[in-house]
Design a protein around this motif. Structure first.
Motif, PDB file in Angstrom:
ATOM      1  N   PRO A   8       0.810  -1.230   0.000  1.00 36.65           N
ATOM      2  CA  PRO A   8       0.000   0.000   0.000  1.00 36.65           C
ATOM      3  C   PRO A   8       0.838   1.273   0.000  1.00 36.65           C
ATOM      4  O   PRO A   8       0.476   2.265  -0.651  1.00 36.65           O
ATOM      5  CB  PRO A   8      -0.819  -0.125   1.285  1.00 36.65           C
ATOM      6  CG  PRO A   8      -0.894  -1.595   1.549  1.00 36.65           C
ATOM      7  CD  PRO A   8       0.412  -2.144   1.071  1.00 36.65           C
ATOM      8  N   GLY A   9       1.963   1.259   0.723  1.00 37.27           N
ATOM      9  CA  GLY A   9       2.784   2.459   0.795  1.00 37.27           C
ATOM     10  C   GLY A   9       3.362   2.873  -0.536  1.00 37.27           C
ATOM     11  O   GLY A   9       3.664   4.049  -0.756  1.00 37.27           O
ATOM     12  N   VAL A  10       3.516   1.928  -1.451  1.00 32.48           N
ATOM     13  CA  VAL A  10       4.110   2.212  -2.759  1.00 32.48           C
ATOM     14  C   VAL A  10       3.116   2.939  -3.661  1.00 32.48           C
ATOM     15  O   VAL A  10       3.496   3.790  -4.474  1.00 32.48           O
ATOM     16  CB  VAL A  10       4.590   0.901  -3.421  1.00 32.48           C
ATOM     17  CG1 VAL A  10       5.096   1.159  -4.834  1.00 32.48           C
ATOM     18  CG2 VAL A  10       5.675   0.255  -2.571  1.00 32.48           C
ATOM     19  N   VAL A  11       1.842   2.605  -3.541  1.00 32.64           N
ATOM     20  CA  VAL A  11       0.848   3.159  -4.465  1.00 32.64           C
ATOM     21  C   VAL A  11       0.156   4.405  -3.915  1.00 32.64           C
ATOM     22  O   VAL A  11      -0.606   5.052  -4.629  1.00 32.64           O
ATOM     23  CB  VAL A  11      -0.213   2.093  -4.816  1.00 32.64           C
ATOM     24  CG1 VAL A  11       0.438   0.922  -5.542  1.00 32.64           C
ATOM     25  CG2 VAL A  11      -0.943   1.605  -3.565  1.00 32.64           C
ATOM     26  N   ARG A  12       0.404   4.776  -2.677  1.00 29.84           N
ATOM     27  CA  ARG A  12      -0.191   6.006  -2.152  1.00 29.84           C
ATOM     28  C   ARG A  12       0.384   7.212  -2.884  1.00 29.84           C
ATOM     29  O   ARG A  12       1.579   7.276  -3.155  1.00 29.84           O
ATOM     30  CB  ARG A  12       0.115   6.148  -0.656  1.00 29.84           C
ATOM     31  CG  ARG A  12      -0.561   5.108   0.222  1.00 29.84           C
ATOM     32  CD  ARG A  12      -0.083   5.241   1.660  1.00 29.84           C
ATOM     33  NE  ARG A  12      -0.599   4.154   2.490  1.00 29.84           N
ATOM     34  CZ  ARG A  12      -0.172   3.871   3.716  1.00 29.84           C
ATOM     35  NH1 ARG A  12       0.782   4.621   4.254  1.00 29.84           N
ATOM     36  NH2 ARG A  12      -0.683   2.882   4.395  1.00 29.84           N
ATOM     37  N   ASP A  13      -0.471   8.190  -3.180  1.00 33.56           N
ATOM     38  CA  ASP A  13       0.011   9.368  -3.894  1.00 33.56           C
ATOM     39  C   ASP A  13      -0.370  10.677  -3.201  1.00 33.56           C
ATOM     40  O   ASP A  13      -0.073  11.754  -3.712  1.00 33.56           O
ATOM     41  CB  ASP A  13      -0.494   9.373  -5.334  1.00 33.56           C
ATOM     42  CG  ASP A  13      -2.018   9.338  -5.424  1.00 33.56           C
ATOM     43  OD1 ASP A  13      -2.690   9.377  -4.360  1.00 33.56           O
ATOM     44  OD2 ASP A  13      -2.548   9.282  -6.553  1.00 33.56           O
ATOM     45  N   TYR A  14      -1.020  10.605  -2.042  1.00 39.30           N
ATOM     46  CA  TYR A  14      -1.408  11.842  -1.363  1.00 39.30           C
ATOM     47  C   TYR A  14      -0.223  12.409  -0.570  1.00 39.30           C
ATOM     48  O   TYR A  14       0.705  11.698  -0.191  1.00 39.30           O
ATOM     49  CB  TYR A  14      -2.592  11.594  -0.422  1.00 39.30           C
ATOM     50  CG  TYR A  14      -2.385  10.498   0.602  1.00 39.30           C
ATOM     51  CD1 TYR A  14      -1.717  10.738   1.800  1.00 39.30           C
ATOM     52  CD2 TYR A  14      -2.876   9.217   0.364  1.00 39.30           C
ATOM     53  CE1 TYR A  14      -1.533   9.737   2.733  1.00 39.30           C
ATOM     54  CE2 TYR A  14      -2.692   8.207   1.299  1.00 39.30           C
ATOM     55  CZ  TYR A  14      -2.025   8.477   2.481  1.00 39.30           C
ATOM     56  OH  TYR A  14      -1.842   7.466   3.405  1.00 39.30           O
ATOM     57  N   VAL A  15      -0.261  13.720  -0.364  1.00 39.22           N
ATOM     58  CA  VAL A  15       0.789  14.406   0.382  1.00 39.22           C
ATOM     59  C   VAL A  15       0.640  14.092   1.871  1.00 39.22           C
ATOM     60  O   VAL A  15      -0.470  14.080   2.412  1.00 39.22           O
ATOM     61  CB  VAL A  15       0.704  15.931   0.159  1.00 39.22           C
ATOM     62  CG1 VAL A  15       1.719  16.662   1.020  1.00 39.22           C
ATOM     63  CG2 VAL A  15       0.918  16.251  -1.314  1.00 39.22           C
ATOM     64  N   ILE A  16       1.751  13.826   2.545  1.00 42.07           N
ATOM     65  CA  ILE A  16       1.720  13.501   3.968  1.00 42.07           C
ATOM     66  C   ILE A  16       1.332  14.734   4.769  1.00 42.07           C
ATOM     67  O   ILE A  16       1.907  15.805   4.614  1.00 42.07           O
ATOM     68  CB  ILE A  16       3.094  12.989   4.450  1.00 42.07           C
ATOM     69  CG1 ILE A  16       3.508  11.768   3.643  1.00 42.07           C
ATOM     70  CG2 ILE A  16       3.064  12.671   5.937  1.00 42.07           C
ATOM     71  CD1 ILE A  16       2.584  10.592   3.767  1.00 42.07           C
ATOM     72  N   LYS A  68      11.063  10.865   2.142  1.00 37.42           N
ATOM     73  CA  LYS A  68      11.493  10.817   0.739  1.00 37.42           C
ATOM     74  C   LYS A  68      11.114  12.102   0.008  1.00 37.42           C
ATOM     75  O   LYS A  68      11.909  12.664  -0.753  1.00 37.42           O
ATOM     76  CB  LYS A  68      10.873   9.601   0.041  1.00 37.42           C
ATOM     77  CG  LYS A  68      11.268   9.447  -1.423  1.00 37.42           C
ATOM     78  CD  LYS A  68      10.664   8.174  -1.994  1.00 37.42           C
ATOM     79  CE  LYS A  68      11.054   7.991  -3.459  1.00 37.42           C
ATOM     80  NZ  LYS A  68      10.436   9.022  -4.344  1.00 37.42           N
ATOM     81  N   ALA A  69       9.898  12.584   0.259  1.00 36.33           N
ATOM     82  CA  ALA A  69       9.452  13.810  -0.400  1.00 36.33           C
ATOM     83  C   ALA A  69      10.293  15.006   0.032  1.00 36.33           C
ATOM     84  O   ALA A  69      10.629  15.868  -0.786  1.00 36.33           O
ATOM     85  CB  ALA A  69       7.978  14.063  -0.084  1.00 36.33           C
ATOM     86  N   ASP A  92       4.133   6.029   5.818  1.00 40.73           N
ATOM     87  CA  ASP A  92       4.049   7.482   5.685  1.00 40.73           C
ATOM     88  C   ASP A  92       5.276   8.168   6.277  1.00 40.73           C
ATOM     89  O   ASP A  92       5.639   9.268   5.839  1.00 40.73           O
ATOM     90  CB  ASP A  92       2.773   7.998   6.346  1.00 40.73           C
ATOM     91  CG  ASP A  92       1.555   7.856   5.445  1.00 40.73           C
ATOM     92  OD1 ASP A  92       1.715   7.338   4.325  1.00 40.73           O
ATOM     93  OD2 ASP A  92       0.447   8.250   5.862  1.00 40.73           O
ATOM     94  N   VAL A  93       5.934   7.559   7.251  1.00 38.19           N
ATOM     95  CA  VAL A  93       7.223   8.083   7.717  1.00 38.19           C
ATOM     96  C   VAL A  93       8.206   8.103   6.549  1.00 38.19           C
ATOM     97  O   VAL A  93       8.871   9.103   6.266  1.00 38.19           O
ATOM     98  CB  VAL A  93       7.790   7.240   8.883  1.00 38.19           C
ATOM     99  CG1 VAL A  93       9.208   7.707   9.228  1.00 38.19           C
ATOM    100  CG2 VAL A  93       6.898   7.342  10.106  1.00 38.19           C
TER     101      VAL A  93
END
Length: 247
Positions: free
Chosen positions: A131-139, A217-218, A211-212
């Motif tokens: 799931p963490g790979v396909v998430r695209d929303y901003v943290i 990464k962002a 999300d951490v």
């Protein structure tokens, strides 16, 4: 006594505009006048000018006026400079001089985040990509977790938090530091023995370990020099972390 959370940190820095831009990119919601909010906690950070990086004020939420009155009595016994304006208590920490603001604040009611399905030996809970790979929303951090401060007099700072405000000690780092809490979290303040008084870091809670990693990464994509200490897990509090350097 019913203390239940940190409400806000006021951070003093020499470079207000640059630091404010960092925390907006970090994912806190800009509220104007260099104040920022979280998803669940409302306004939880304010940045003001100071000659050096320091903790200026720390807000602690209490359930009712009786709780504030009890802290007032405890601070008076300690001989701590205080100002009670009828609704909240302002107490001056004797070592570095930051203000602790004890006030009545609502408890944070957080919606439950469903556990992320992970696979394990002999156990397949998810199919396809993680799931963490396909998430695209901003943290967007959910709330302020804790703050870490350096103090030239650890004993006096601990006494201010424990005997004055009413924090409980969760763990010690030998005689070099103390994890203290005012909520159900493992710690809300870590005080460390240091050669100078300063604000070491603040911690902001997100939904899960993915999300951490995604948030870090962002933040590093366009500025790898922000990297301090990569993904890990603290032994004492069992919390996942990634340390990033603000301006």
């Amino acid at each position: 006594m019913s203390l239940h959370r940190l409400t806000r940190v006021v951070m003093g820095v020499p470079n207000v505009a640059e630091t404010a831009a960092y925390y907006e990119e970090f994912g806190l919601d800009p509220l104007g006048n260099n104040s920022f909010g979280t998803r669940d906690g409302g306004e939880q950070l304010k940045i003001i000018h100071a000659p050096s990086r320091r903790l200026v004020e720390l807000g602690v939420g209490a359930d009712n006026d009786d709780d504030v009155a009890k802290v007032t009595s405890q601070m008076t016994r300690l001989g701590v400079p205080i100002n009670h304006n009828g609704t909240e208590l302002l107490a001056t920490e004797p070592v570095s001089g930051f203000t602790a603001r004890i006030h009545v604040a609502p408890r944070i009611a957080q919606e439950k985040t469903p556990a992320t399905p992970y696979n394990g030996p002999g156990r397949i809970d998810r199919f396809g990509r993680a799931p963490g790979v396909v998430r695209d929303y901003v943290i967007k951090p959910r709330k302020l977790g804790h703050t870490v401060i350096g103090t030239v007099n650890l004993e006096a700072t601990m006494r201010f938090f424990t005997e004055g405000i009413g924090f409980k000690v969760s763990d010690y780092i030998s005689d070099k530091g103390a994890f203290m809490r005012c909520s159900v979290d493992h710690h809300n303040v870590l005080a460390l023995a240091a050669p100078v008084n300063f604000l070491h870091h603040t911690s902001w809670q997100v939904d899960d370990i993915d999300d951490v990693g995604r948030g870090a990464k962002a933040m590093l994509e366009n500025n790898p020099e922000r990297h301090i200490w990569g993904l890990g897990r603290h032994h004492a509090g069992s919390n996942f972390f990634w340390y990033l350097k603000d301006p």
